[in-house]
Design an enzyme around this catalytic site. Sequence first.
Site, mmCIF file in Angstrom:
data_model
loop_
_atom_site.group_PDB
_atom_site.id
_atom_site.type_symbol
_atom_site.label_atom_id
_atom_site.label_comp_id
_atom_site.label_asym_id
_atom_site.label_seq_id
_atom_site.Cartn_x
_atom_site.Cartn_y
_atom_site.Cartn_z
ATOM 1 C CB SER A 1 22.783 10.732 8.023
ATOM 2 O OG SER A 1 21.638 11.449 7.647
ATOM 3 N N GLY A 2 23.066 13.802 8.459
ATOM 4 C CA GLY A 2 22.522 14.911 9.251
ATOM 5 C C GLY A 2 23.521 15.616 10.152
ATOM 6 N NE ARG B 1 20.376 1.635 11.726
ATOM 7 C CZ ARG B 1 19.090 1.912 11.621
ATOM 8 N NH1 ARG B 1 18.205 1.022 11.948
ATOM 9 N NH2 ARG B 1 18.682 3.094 11.195
ATOM 10 C CE1 TYR C 1 14.292 11.912 18.935
ATOM 11 C CE2 TYR C 1 13.230 13.971 19.549
ATOM 12 C CZ TYR C 1 14.315 13.296 19.016
ATOM 13 O OH TYR C 1 15.401 13.999 18.574
ATOM 14 C CE LYS D 1 17.234 12.285 20.818
ATOM 15 N NZ LYS D 1 18.627 12.066 20.448
ATOM 16 C CB SER E 1 19.501 15.698 24.451
ATOM 17 O OG SER E 1 18.164 15.637 24.879
HETATM 18 N N1 LIG Z 1 16.798 16.663 12.915
HETATM 19 C C1 LIG Z 1 16.255 17.221 13.973
HETATM 20 O O1 LIG Z 1 15.319 18.027 13.856
HETATM 21 C C2 LIG Z 1 16.789 16.925 15.339
HETATM 22 C C3 LIG Z 1 16.426 17.796 16.388
HETATM 23 C C4 LIG Z 1 16.895 17.526 17.660
HETATM 24 C C5 LIG Z 1 17.711 16.428 17.895
HETATM 25 N N2 LIG Z 1 18.052 15.610 16.869
HETATM 26 C C6 LIG Z 1 18.906 14.470 17.178
HETATM 27 O O2 LIG Z 1 20.113 14.604 16.470
HETATM 28 C C7 LIG Z 1 20.672 13.323 16.219
HETATM 29 C C8 LIG Z 1 20.999 13.200 14.747
HETATM 30 O O3 LIG Z 1 19.783 13.248 14.017
HETATM 31 P P1 LIG Z 1 19.703 13.768 12.514
HETATM 32 O O4 LIG Z 1 18.537 14.663 12.444
HETATM 33 O O5 LIG Z 1 21.018 14.206 12.068
HETATM 34 O O6 LIG Z 1 19.222 12.412 11.818
HETATM 35 P P2 LIG Z 1 19.738 11.601 10.550
HETATM 36 O O7 LIG Z 1 20.198 12.510 9.476
HETATM 37 O O8 LIG Z 1 18.654 10.627 10.260
HETATM 38 O O9 LIG Z 1 21.010 10.827 11.150
HETATM 39 C C9 LIG Z 1 20.845 9.815 12.089
HETATM 40 C C10 LIG Z 1 22.108 8.994 12.087
HETATM 41 O O10 LIG Z 1 21.995 7.969 13.068
HETATM 42 C C11 LIG Z 1 22.245 6.707 12.450
HETATM 43 N N3 LIG Z 1 21.475 5.696 13.156
HETATM 44 C C12 LIG Z 1 20.137 5.620 13.344
HETATM 45 N N4 LIG Z 1 19.815 4.519 14.008
HETATM 46 C C13 LIG Z 1 20.980 3.867 14.269
HETATM 47 C C14 LIG Z 1 21.320 2.653 14.911
HETATM 48 N N5 LIG Z 1 20.387 1.861 15.452
HETATM 49 N N6 LIG Z 1 22.621 2.292 14.982
HETATM 50 C C15 LIG Z 1 23.589 3.068 14.428
HETATM 51 N N7 LIG Z 1 23.329 4.233 13.808
HETATM 52 C C16 LIG Z 1 22.036 4.621 13.723
HETATM 53 C C17 LIG Z 1 21.823 6.903 10.999
HETATM 54 O O11 LIG Z 1 22.396 5.980 10.098
HETATM 55 P P3 LIG Z 1 21.681 4.557 9.734
HETATM 56 O O12 LIG Z 1 20.229 4.839 9.589
HETATM 57 O O13 LIG Z 1 22.346 4.102 8.486
HETATM 58 O O14 LIG Z 1 21.969 3.669 10.879
HETATM 59 C C18 LIG Z 1 22.372 8.296 10.760
HETATM 60 O O15 LIG Z 1 23.764 8.237 10.541
HETATM 61 C C19 LIG Z 1 19.625 12.304 16.690
HETATM 62 O O16 LIG Z 1 19.963 11.825 17.951
HETATM 63 C C20 LIG Z 1 18.357 13.134 16.747
HETATM 64 O O17 LIG Z 1 17.428 12.610 17.656
HETATM 65 C C21 LIG Z 1 17.620 15.829 15.597
#
Ligand SMILES: NC(=O)c1ccc[n+]([C@@H]2O[C@H](COP(=O)([O-])OP(=O)(O)OC[C@H]3O[C@@H](n4cnc5c(N)ncnc54)[C@H](OP(=O)(O)O)[C@@H]3O)[C@@H](O)[C@H]2O)c1
Length: 283
Positions: free
Chosen positions: A15-16, A37, A158, A162, A144
């Site tokens: 995802s994402g 997961r 959070y 990070k 991060s």
């Molecule tokens: N979106 C933002 O604004 C943003 C900004 C800064 C940093 N980030 C960071 O970027 C990273 C990716 O985030 P995203 O925004 O792309 O989120 P996302 O679309 O929700 O993707 C998160 C991914 O992590 C997996 N995941 C979550 N918990 C897990 C677990 N316990 N074990 C295995 N896989 C797990 C999810 O799949 P499942 O739920 O199926 O496990 C999914 O594949 C994260 O570390 C986030 O903190 C995001």
Amino acid sequence: MYFAGQHAIITGGSSGIGKAVAKLLAKEGMHISIIARSKTKLEAATNEIKKVRVKTTQQVLALSVDVAEGIQVKQAINTFIDQIGSVDLLITSAGIAHPGYFQDLEFEIFERTMAVNYFGTLYAIKAVLGFMEQKRQGHIVLISSAAGLTGIYGYTPYCPSKFALRGLAESLRGELKLFGIDLSIVYPPDTDTPQLEQENKTKPLETKAITGSAGIWSAHDVAYEIVKGIKKKSFAITPGWEITLLSYFHSVLFSCLGWYADRLVAKVRKENEEKVESNDQSY
Ligand SMILES: NC(=O)c1ccc[n+]([C@@H]2O[C@H](COP(=O)([O-])OP(=O)(O)OC[C@H]3O[C@@H](n4cnc5c(N)ncnc54)[C@H](OP(=O)(O)O)[C@@H]3O)[C@@H](O)[C@H]2O)c1
């Protein structure tokens, strides 16, 4: 090509940001292994990644694993390596965020956030390290957040998770260099992903006011900056000038940002109180 024929393992690759990076790397000719997961999301992501690969011989594997379980992470990574071959690139993108007011959040949320975001990353690094050390080559990329550079109101579970990644990256970088292994840490800004959508459900109004001014990136654009940073072997990958400034000057900027955030918090709280009062009067 720098990446063609190499093997990337991506936690959170279903995802994402993680999925967007997986697709860009598949376009560069890499074999891709993803961990998350939900089996449904893994299957859908696998199909998407396969569609963009440049050769049908590129393998795309997926395993359902909770990254907070160190033994499961190790087993999954060993399975990928058995099937594809040693790992060249690890990207730890699996992460969760649950904003809210500190006093309202249960211990469980703090513990789970640290278990997934920090220990989930650490377990994956430990699992690939032996293979990379043996080859004296490899690249590890930690995802991060801007929230890993500065504390943000409403993000008490959070931000520390990070920040912890930053501490890990800065202290580990020198040790890995001795083995020819590169390390990068990425500080993405707000990015349009399911995580951000989920966060918005519990995000305090004050937090929305603070983070809302920065704009929202697409997962593809963040992934593009990540791949560019990997190719340049940058230690800190900072999409956008705001995050770049923050990463250089966060300690200096913290007092100014704190002052600015306090003003926004006071403004939002006052507006909210006025709204509640006018609603009360209309009854
Ligand atoms: N979106 C933002 O604004 C943003 C900004 C800064 C940093 N980030 C960071 O970027 C990273 C990716 O985030 P995203 O925004 O792309 O989120 P996302 O679309 O929700 O993707 C998160 C991914 O992590 C997996 N995941 C979550 N918990 C897990 C677990 N316990 N074990 C295995 N896989 C797990 C999810 O799949 P499942 O739920 O199926 O496990 C999914 O594949 C994260 O570390 C986030 O903190 C995001």
